[in-house]
Design an enzyme around this catalytic site. Structure first.
Site, short mmCIF file in Angstrom:
data_model
loop_
_atom_site.label_atom_id
_atom_site.label_comp_id
_atom_site.label_asym_id
_atom_site.label_seq_id
_atom_site.Cartn_x
_atom_site.Cartn_y
_atom_site.Cartn_z
CB SER A 295 -0.94 -0.05 1.21
OG SER A 295 -1.92 0.95 1.16
CG ASP A 358 -6.31 -3.15 -3.93
OD1 ASP A 358 -7.13 -2.38 -3.39
OD2 ASP A 358 -5.10 -3.20 -3.62
CG HIS A 414 -5.57 -2.34 -0.01
ND1 HIS A 414 -4.75 -2.08 -1.09
CD2 HIS A 414 -5.03 -1.65 1.04
CE1 HIS A 414 -3.78 -1.26 -0.72
NE2 HIS A 414 -3.92 -0.99 0.56
#
Length: 500
Positions: A295, A358, A414
């Site tokens: 991320s 995602d 995610h």
């Protein structure tokens, strides 16, 4: 080490263990450590207990699945050793021929580095009621041991701390208490180096840098994504003024607070100093630099890799450069097309792993990015919101896994543990999803509700026992002081900032 939750459930019902293994192609899934079971075909028992209504189904498909596992096992156990092929695993040829079919050594390496990125979440104190909110729960010397990752064979040499002069409430965690370990800093990752035994297995001494992401859903994107700015404005060298990166990422990487001992020097200064020190300490050896993150941590990893290459920190005394590789998990775009071109020219290799469902890797630059026609990309230099991904993409699909439920929760798509689960079962486009290394599926639900309910793994089960409170001799529940907090602080000499 604690017994995996799913193993405890299965042990309560003996025949259910075998039923589970048969139904989902899992060879001895929960044998050994909680993160990985053994791959022993002969441990699959095709018989079910008397009266089990699943017995006809199991007897019908048992032979087929054993054969399937044997074929995969044969294909995924090449004679070649990691030490002989590590440069290809590290991206020397941009992973040509290694993604489809999926190379078993690349799968294992991606999992190992992904677990290091996951460790940045598992070790972080998110509790606002804790004095130490925003810090690492463990001292560097006990980091991997505390998380059950000693099998990786790395030693943490440095913790990384960040501050920022821009308010990022979705990323920075603060204690609610008046007395706190730091007023300005957050722990953001670590630098580690492989020990002698692991280095022999890897074929080189590996310096690894892991960056923490954010566990909030998607609101952090709005915090960070302002606009592109030339990378040189933050004192990072670059010969091309057209190279631009996202402003928020740049601030987090380069900001410092002189009044805070943990962020007296920026995260950039801390990591470059430590990498340079390790390069000197292990000079004369074969070295590599591997950077990982999930991320937001992926964005920082890519920015960090570019910085190391641009400043020449990876250059050894003999003039040779230690190869730099980034294993990125579910990361956003970082910079513009000129940033991509520059990082390619510097020889930095980036493998981006993403779940196709995602949303984070689609931003920023949702409409204007590397996928538009090349004729339109020429207009990119005129705008401060035209982004481009870097490196090579490994696209996975969570709908291929029979273990995961249907959900609309974007946080599940995610989640890093879910990505590691998909890596374990992926064998190439169009190939059946089979867990190659038997990675414990219970890990998927550490911080999500993504596993199908009939596996009986509670959602969001990962937690610190009693939230860090212990009972003292008076019977009061208190939070113990951390006697080793100073061990988290690396002493950086200003003279070591040779790159400025």
């Amino acid at each position: 080490m604690a017994v995996p939750i799913l193993k405890m459930v299965l042990l309560l019902n003996g025949h259910e263990h075998n039923t589970f293994l048969h139904r989902h192609h899992v060879p001895s899934l929960f044998v050994g450590q909680s993160r990985r079971g053994s791959m022993k075909i002969n441990q699959i028992n095709n018989s079910a207990s008397a009266g089990n209504e699943s017995q006809p189904l199991l007897s019908e498909i048992g032979t087929e699945r054993v054969k399937e596992l044997q074929e995969i096992k044969t294909a995924e156990e090449p004679e070649i050793k990691l030490a002989d092929t590590w440069r290809k695993i590290h991206g020397e040829d941009d992973w040509v021929g290694m993604l489809d079919p999926f190379h078993p050594l690349l799968r294992s390496e991606l999992t190992r580095y992904g677990e290091m990125a996951q460790a940045c979440y598992d070790a972080f104190d998110f509790d606002p009621f804790s004095i130490y909110c925003g810090s690492c729960k463990f001292s560097p010397g006990k980091f991997f041991q505390s998380l059950g990752l000693t099998q990786h064979g790395y030693e943490v040499t440095c913790y990384l701390h960040a501050t920022c002069n821009i308010n990022f409430p979705s990323f920075f965690k603060r204690s609610l208490r008046s007395e706190k370990w730091s007023q300005a800093a957050n722990w953001i990752g670590f630098v580690a180096v492989s020990n002698d035994e692991t280095s022999a297995h890897l074929g080189r001494r590996d310096i690894t840098i892991a960056w923490r992401g954010t566990v909030t859903r998607l609101e952090w994107l709005a915090d960070f994504m302002y606009f592109l700015r030339p990378i040189k404005v933050r004192m990072i060298p670059c010969p091309d003024p057209r190279v631009e990166v996202e402003t928020g990422f740049l601030h987090l990487y380069t900001d410092r607070n002189r009044n805070c001992p943990f962020s007296k020097y920026s995260a950039r200064e801390q990591v470059l100093t430590e990498v340079k020190r390790l390069m000197q300490q292990h000079k004369g050896e074969k070295l590599s630099i591997t950077i990982t993150g999930h991320s937001l941590g992926s964005a920082l990893a890519i920015l960090n890799a570019y910085d190391i290459a641009e400043t020449g920190v990876e250059i050894m005394d003999d003039g040779q450069a230690a190869p730099i590789c980034v294993f990125s998990f579910s990361g956003p775009r970082v910079g513009n097309i000129r940033f991509k071109e520059r990082i390619d020219k510097l020889g930095v290799k980036v493998l981006r792993v993403r779940n196709v469902h995602d949303q984070v890797p689609l931003a920023p630059g949702i409409f204007f990015n590397e996928r538009v026609p090349s004729t339109l990309q020429k207009l990119a230099e005129r705008f401060s919101w035209w982004y481009s991904h870097v490196g090579v993409e490994l696209a996975l699909n969570h709908k291929d896994s029979p273990f995961l439920k249907e959900t609309n929760d974007l946080a599940c798509f995610h989640n890093l543990e879910a990505h590691l689960h998909l890596i374990d079962g992926y064998h190439g486009k169009g190939r059946k999803f089979v867990l190659a290394n038997g990675r414990d599926i219970a890990l998927v639900n550490k911080a999500t509700d993504f596993l199908k309910d009939h596996y009986l793994v509670p959602p969001n089960w990962w937690q610190r026992e009693n939230k860090g409170l212990v009972q003292n001799h008076k019977g009061h529940w208190i939070q113990l002081e951390r006697q080793d907090l100073e061990d988290h602080l690396k002493k950086y000499a200003p003279t070591s900032r040779h790159w400025e």
